[in-house]
Design a protein around this motif. Sequence first.
Motif, PDB file in Angstrom:
ATOM      1  N   SER A 248     -44.029  58.828 -26.636  1.00 60.25           N
ATOM      2  CA  SER A 248     -44.101  59.381 -28.745  1.00 60.25           C
ATOM      3  C   SER A 248     -43.908  60.672 -28.106  1.00 60.25           C
ATOM      4  O   SER A 248     -43.582  61.580 -29.457  1.00 60.25           O
ATOM      5  CB  SER A 248     -45.420  58.885 -28.821  1.00 60.25           C
ATOM      6  OG  SER A 248     -45.294  57.275 -28.408  1.00 60.25           O
ATOM      7  N   LEU A 249     -44.529  61.472 -27.588  1.00 63.34           N
ATOM      8  CA  LEU A 249     -44.412  62.897 -26.920  1.00 63.34           C
ATOM      9  C   LEU A 249     -43.267  63.436 -27.328  1.00 63.34           C
ATOM     10  O   LEU A 249     -42.522  64.647 -27.589  1.00 63.34           O
ATOM     11  CB  LEU A 249     -45.441  63.125 -26.436  1.00 63.34           C
ATOM     12  CG  LEU A 249     -47.162  62.950 -27.074  1.00 63.34           C
ATOM     13  CD1 LEU A 249     -48.333  63.787 -25.499  1.00 63.34           C
ATOM     14  CD2 LEU A 249     -47.233  63.465 -27.868  1.00 63.34           C
ATOM     15  N   ILE A 250     -42.848  62.865 -26.339  1.00 58.58           N
ATOM     16  CA  ILE A 250     -40.416  63.052 -25.801  1.00 58.58           C
ATOM     17  C   ILE A 250     -39.945  63.510 -26.957  1.00 58.58           C
ATOM     18  O   ILE A 250     -39.290  63.990 -26.662  1.00 58.58           O
ATOM     19  CB  ILE A 250     -40.501  62.663 -24.313  1.00 58.58           C
ATOM     20  CG1 ILE A 250     -41.163  63.020 -23.306  1.00 58.58           C
ATOM     21  CG2 ILE A 250     -39.040  62.263 -24.719  1.00 58.58           C
ATOM     22  CD1 ILE A 250     -40.908  61.677 -21.602  1.00 58.58           C
ATOM     23  N   LEU A 251     -40.073  61.551 -27.474  1.00 53.92           N
ATOM     24  CA  LEU A 251     -39.141  62.126 -28.769  1.00 53.92           C
ATOM     25  C   LEU A 251     -39.450  62.709 -29.971  1.00 53.92           C
ATOM     26  O   LEU A 251     -39.135  63.121 -30.530  1.00 53.92           O
ATOM     27  CB  LEU A 251     -39.793  60.169 -29.467  1.00 53.92           C
ATOM     28  CG  LEU A 251     -38.659  59.175 -28.257  1.00 53.92           C
ATOM     29  CD1 LEU A 251     -39.303  57.690 -29.001  1.00 53.92           C
ATOM     30  CD2 LEU A 251     -37.611  59.536 -27.866  1.00 53.92           C
ATOM     31  N   PHE A 252     -41.334  62.911 -30.196  1.00 52.21           N
ATOM     32  CA  PHE A 252     -41.390  63.787 -30.763  1.00 52.21           C
ATOM     33  C   PHE A 252     -40.818  65.694 -30.994  1.00 52.21           C
ATOM     34  O   PHE A 252     -40.225  65.619 -31.817  1.00 52.21           O
ATOM     35  CB  PHE A 252     -43.071  63.596 -30.857  1.00 52.21           C
ATOM     36  CG  PHE A 252     -43.482  65.474 -31.975  1.00 52.21           C
ATOM     37  CD1 PHE A 252     -43.971  65.027 -33.199  1.00 52.21           C
ATOM     38  CD2 PHE A 252     -43.985  66.444 -32.324  1.00 52.21           C
ATOM     39  CE1 PHE A 252     -44.186  65.903 -34.440  1.00 52.21           C
ATOM     40  CE2 PHE A 252     -44.239  67.233 -32.492  1.00 52.21           C
ATOM     41  CZ  PHE A 252     -44.100  67.574 -33.850  1.00 52.21           C
TER      42      PHE A 252
END
Length: 293
Positions: A248-252
């Motif tokens: 989730s953090l990487i995609l954000f």
Amino acid sequence: MGLTERFIAYGNLIRFSHTVFALPFALASVALAWPAHPVSLRTLIWILVAMVGARSAAMGFNRLADRKLDALNPRTLPWELPQGKVKVWEVSLLTGLSSLLLVYAAYQLNPLCFALSPVALAIIFFYSLTKRFTWASHLFLGLALSLAPMGAWLAVIGVPSTMEELLTPFLLGVAVIFWLAGFDVIYSLQDYDFDRSHGLFSIPVRFGVAWGLRLSSLFHFFTVIFLSLVGISAGSGVIYWSGIAAISLILFWEHRLVKPDDFSRVNRAFFDFNAYVSVGYFLTTLGDLLLIR
């Protein structure tokens, strides 16, 4: 051209480095199926062979279908086929042999995979034509890539005894569709002007760059939702969920790199960050199965 140069040219032609997108999800699917369906080394090897065949056939057909467009596009003009480093007949032969390799590997896996292999080829070939008539071409590419985890699951379990057995790979396949479509929208920004001037279709061309990036973000939101549903379906533990949090953090952060007026970091957002997603997902899924259960 020497043997080494020719080998490198073929590797570049099929973008072998991009295997990092599909293969980890196929292996994650194998890992998720493993607790109920132990996997032999033979099965794993033939899954890998099938992946190589499918990937090479898809890229070969794509290069053939787009060869005239690639010769007109300044971004793709330096590629191997427009430059004549490989010939049309060579790519045709590579595509045909790779297709046969996929079918033969499917035959070695089980009768269901063998029966479905022509369907898989039809889907991965059809994608290459979609940007000529629909802005949803990104989703069709996602569908093509989603065959990797769904096919790997069927390679392990064979004919499912109940429809419930297909829930986990179905959810994973849908997650892959949205994940791929999300970053393919970002990738397509590089060809925005070319696509508009040559009547080609994409989400940015149809809805504009700003809305294209918003839809890309929405697709990646759905990716996280469906990966979470996979975890619920599979009864995954804390390592899996820590992986989902990291993804989730990487995609954000990926969506922080590309702005409507700044495409300078498209390649980094496209390749580096999505390689982290696919490899990270596989490792945390495998780690969860090995260390928690």
